[in-house]
Design a protein around this motif. Structure first.
Motif, PDB file in Angstrom:
ATOM      1  N   CYS A 111      26.726   0.492 -36.785  1.00  0.00           N
ATOM      2  CA  CYS A 111      25.710   1.618 -36.726  1.00  0.00           C
ATOM      3  C   CYS A 111      25.872   2.745 -35.698  1.00  0.00           C
ATOM      4  CB  CYS A 111      24.096   1.252 -36.923  1.00  0.00           C
ATOM      5  SG  CYS A 111      23.149   2.900 -37.143  1.00  0.00           S
ATOM      6  N   MET A 113      23.930   4.710 -34.339  1.00  0.00           N
ATOM      7  CA  MET A 113      22.702   5.553 -33.761  1.00  0.00           C
ATOM      8  C   MET A 113      22.210   5.119 -32.477  1.00  0.00           C
ATOM      9  SD  MET A 113      21.797   7.977 -36.102  1.00  0.00           S
ATOM     10  CE  MET A 113      23.444   8.102 -36.787  1.00  0.00           C
ATOM     11  N   GLY A 114      22.585   3.719 -32.195  1.00  0.00           N
ATOM     12  CA  GLY A 114      22.274   3.309 -30.875  1.00  0.00           C
ATOM     13  C   GLY A 114      20.870   2.977 -30.334  1.00  0.00           C
ATOM     14  N   PHE A 117      17.033  -1.294 -29.387  1.00  0.00           N
ATOM     15  CA  PHE A 117      16.401  -2.532 -29.775  1.00  0.00           C
ATOM     16  C   PHE A 117      17.070  -3.478 -30.715  1.00  0.00           C
ATOM     17  CE2 PHE A 117      14.188   0.896 -31.486  1.00  0.00           C
ATOM     18  CZ  PHE A 117      14.293   0.603 -32.704  1.00  0.00           C
ATOM     19  N   CYS A 118      18.323  -2.885 -31.219  1.00  0.00           N
ATOM     20  CA  CYS A 118      18.838  -3.251 -32.464  1.00  0.00           C
ATOM     21  C   CYS A 118      20.146  -3.809 -32.446  1.00  0.00           C
ATOM     22  CB  CYS A 118      19.000  -1.845 -33.460  1.00  0.00           C
ATOM     23  SG  CYS A 118      19.748  -2.226 -35.043  1.00  0.00           S
ATOM     24  N   SER A 120      22.221  -4.404 -34.895  1.00  0.00           N
ATOM     25  CA  SER A 120      23.300  -3.640 -35.759  1.00  0.00           C
ATOM     26  C   SER A 120      24.287  -2.641 -34.985  1.00  0.00           C
ATOM     27  CB  SER A 120      22.798  -3.110 -37.091  1.00  0.00           C
ATOM     28  OG  SER A 120      22.012  -4.076 -37.728  1.00  0.00           O
ATOM     29  N   THR A 121      23.708  -2.117 -33.924  1.00  0.00           N
ATOM     30  CA  THR A 121      24.405  -1.033 -33.263  1.00  0.00           C
ATOM     31  C   THR A 121      25.212  -1.466 -32.014  1.00  0.00           C
ATOM     32  OG1 THR A 121      23.954   1.364 -32.703  1.00  0.00           O
ATOM     33  CG2 THR A 121      22.536  -0.346 -31.712  1.00  0.00           C
ATOM     34  N   GLY A 158      18.646  -1.896 -43.945  1.00  0.00           N
ATOM     35  CA  GLY A 158      19.596  -2.973 -43.231  1.00  0.00           C
ATOM     36  C   GLY A 158      20.223  -2.133 -42.413  1.00  0.00           C
ATOM     37  N   MET A 159      21.498  -2.595 -42.032  1.00  0.00           N
ATOM     38  CA  MET A 159      22.498  -2.033 -41.153  1.00  0.00           C
ATOM     39  C   MET A 159      22.815  -0.640 -41.512  1.00  0.00           C
ATOM     40  SD  MET A 159      25.787  -3.869 -40.100  1.00  0.00           S
ATOM     41  CE  MET A 159      25.264  -5.342 -39.872  1.00  0.00           C
ATOM     42  N   GLY A 160      22.790  -0.012 -40.521  1.00  0.00           N
ATOM     43  CA  GLY A 160      23.515   1.671 -40.731  1.00  0.00           C
ATOM     44  C   GLY A 160      21.947   2.674 -40.783  1.00  0.00           C
ATOM     45  N   GLU A 161      22.567   3.846 -40.490  1.00  0.00           N
ATOM     46  CA  GLU A 161      21.790   4.943 -40.902  1.00  0.00           C
ATOM     47  C   GLU A 161      21.945   5.585 -42.356  1.00  0.00           C
ATOM     48  OE1 GLU A 161      19.064   6.714 -39.753  1.00  0.00           O
ATOM     49  OE2 GLU A 161      19.790   7.996 -41.434  1.00  0.00           O
ATOM     50  N   VAL A 194      16.550   7.165 -39.230  1.00  0.00           N
ATOM     51  CA  VAL A 194      15.979   7.539 -37.802  1.00  0.00           C
ATOM     52  C   VAL A 194      15.253   8.827 -37.804  1.00  0.00           C
ATOM     53  CG1 VAL A 194      17.250   5.771 -36.616  1.00  0.00           C
ATOM     54  CG2 VAL A 194      18.077   8.153 -36.766  1.00  0.00           C
ATOM     55  N   CYS A 334      17.411  -7.000 -38.272  1.00  0.00           N
ATOM     56  CA  CYS A 334      18.426  -6.296 -38.647  1.00  0.00           C
ATOM     57  C   CYS A 334      19.618  -6.663 -37.405  1.00  0.00           C
ATOM     58  CB  CYS A 334      18.280  -4.761 -38.332  1.00  0.00           C
ATOM     59  SG  CYS A 334      19.473  -3.731 -38.802  1.00  0.00           S
TER      60      CYS A 334
HETATM   61  S1  SF4 Z   1      20.683   0.042 -37.953  1.00  0.00           S
HETATM   62 FE1  SF4 Z   1      18.536   1.460 -37.778  1.00  0.00          FE
HETATM   63  S2  SF4 Z   1      17.670   0.743 -35.918  1.00  0.00           S
HETATM   64 FE2  SF4 Z   1      19.506  -0.129 -35.895  1.00  0.00          FE
HETATM   65  S3  SF4 Z   1      20.686   1.494 -34.647  1.00  0.00           S
HETATM   66 FE3  SF4 Z   1      21.042   1.854 -36.766  1.00  0.00          FE
HETATM   67  S4  SF4 Z   1      19.421   3.378 -37.271  1.00  0.00           S
HETATM   68 FE4  SF4 Z   1      18.973   2.336 -35.473  1.00  0.00          FE
END
Ligand code: SF4
Length: 350
Positions: A111, A113-114, A117-118, A120-121, A158-161, A194, A334
């Motif tokens: 992802c 989006m950064g 706390f995640c 996935s990114t 889940g993972m991703g925007e 987001v 996630c």
């Molecule tokens: S997966 Fe969702 S929470 Fe994680 S960085 Fe991407 S947008 Fe943000």
């Protein structure tokens, strides 16, 4: 690695059958086996000619995404890591309970989006998932269920925007909700974002029934800038304006997701700011107590603080629930399981 039959478009399937000397109705037969018969191999499609089954199996797999890991939680949650055979991995989760079967699916690998706390990114965005890969997640999870049960609810959380991949996501969800797919009501498929204002408006203009969830996580702009870096570019006002436009166009209430990070956004002043931001808006808040990620510094909130936050919102007239924590014993937050798998294997994604 063989391509997945599900990765072909309908015209490509018909073309392949024609070139192989088979009538077009075989395409529908194969899809019925996959959708209704829950077949994950051509060998199981016993009313197809043996020669066709052999030829299909020689050239294709049914699914191109392969299960790399399956973790079972004591609460019935099952979390999968699926592998695309080219170094890409994604996560999806099955959450059955007495009344419903929910699945949480990914829209991207990694992802961009950064969100701080995640997990996935942590390696950035690798790529958008294809329409077929989004469908495959739902079918793969559904196939883990006993025959009498099926998927009733989907969250694209889940993972991703999700809205960064609208072009592939909407055709996938439309098919899943169609009578040719799983026939799930669009109202039971929630798309999470987001908050990308242009994409929120684009979704509103598409005239679908999918509920929208906005991952807010902070109601004060300076804190949201820190937690969700994309907010620095977009701005909280623009997100809320797009949310209002979405409500005006569709008439549907928006859910605001709010991850509670211990000592960061779970104080009384944060609850007051959130209640004030949503005052006068038709909105529901879903509080999500944070699940610690080993590599990250953030902490789970104290239970007393979660309850106090909820009570404060309720006292100020905000509709709110606390999301039930599921799969804590299997790293169900996630991106966590994929990271662990990547560390364990030499086939590193990032
Ligand atoms: S997966 Fe969702 S929470 Fe994680 S960085 Fe991407 S947008 Fe943000």
């Amino acid at each position: 690695m063989k391509p997945g039959w599900l990765d072909l478009t309908e015209p490509q399937r018909l073309e392949w059958l024609k070139a192989a000397g088979y009538p077009s109705f075989r395409a529908g037969q194969i899809m019925r086996w996959i959708v209704e018969g829950r077949a994950d191999s051509f060998e199981r499609m016993t009313d197809l000619p043996k020669a066709l089954r052999d030829r299909l199996a020689a050239e294709f797999d049914v699914f191109s995404l392969k299960m790399a890991e399956c973790r079972d939680s004591s609460d019935g949650t099952r979390k999968l890591v699926l592998d695309d055979g080219q170094g890409g991995r994604l996560e999806c989760v099955l959450m059955p309970d007495d009344k419903r079967v929910s699945v949480c699916i990914s829209s991207q690998i990694g992802c961009g989006m950064g969100c701080v706390f995640c997990a996935s990114t942590l390696g950035g965005l690798k790529r958008n998932l294809t329409t077929s890969e989004i469908i495959q997640q739902v079918l793969t999870l559904r196939n883990l269920l006993p025959p009498e049960r099926t998927v009733s609810h989907i969250v694209v959380m889940g993972m991703g925007e999700s809205l960064a991949n609208l072009d592939n996501l909407i055709p996938a969800l439309d098919w899943i909700c169609s009578s040719a797919g799983l026939g799930i009501s669009q109202r039971r498929v929630t798309i999470s974002t987001v908050g990308l204002p242009d994409k929120i408006r684009k979704l509103a203009s598409m005239d679908r029934q999918y509920p929208l969830a906005i991952s807010l996580h902070a109601a004060r702009p300076e804190l949201r800038d820190k937690l969700i870096p994309v907010n620095q570019r977009v701005g909280l006002d623009a997100v809320m304006q797009a949310a209002d436009d979405y409500f005006e166009t569709t008439g549907r209430q928006i859910t605001y997701e709010y991850i509670l990070l211990g000592g960061v956004n779970d104080r009384d002043e944060d609850a007051v700011a959130l209640a004030r931001l949503l005052a006068g808006r038709k909105a529901h808040v879903n509080l999500i107590p944070y699940n610690s990620v080993g590599e990250l510094e953030w902490k789970a909130p104290a239970t007393a603080d979660v309850l106090a936050f909820r009570d404060r919102l309720q006292d100020m007239g905000t509709s709110v629930t606390i999301r039930k924590r599921r799969g804590r014993d299997i790293d169900a937050a996630c991106g966590q399981l994929r990271r662990e798998l990547d560390r364990r294997t030499s086939n590193m994604v990032h």
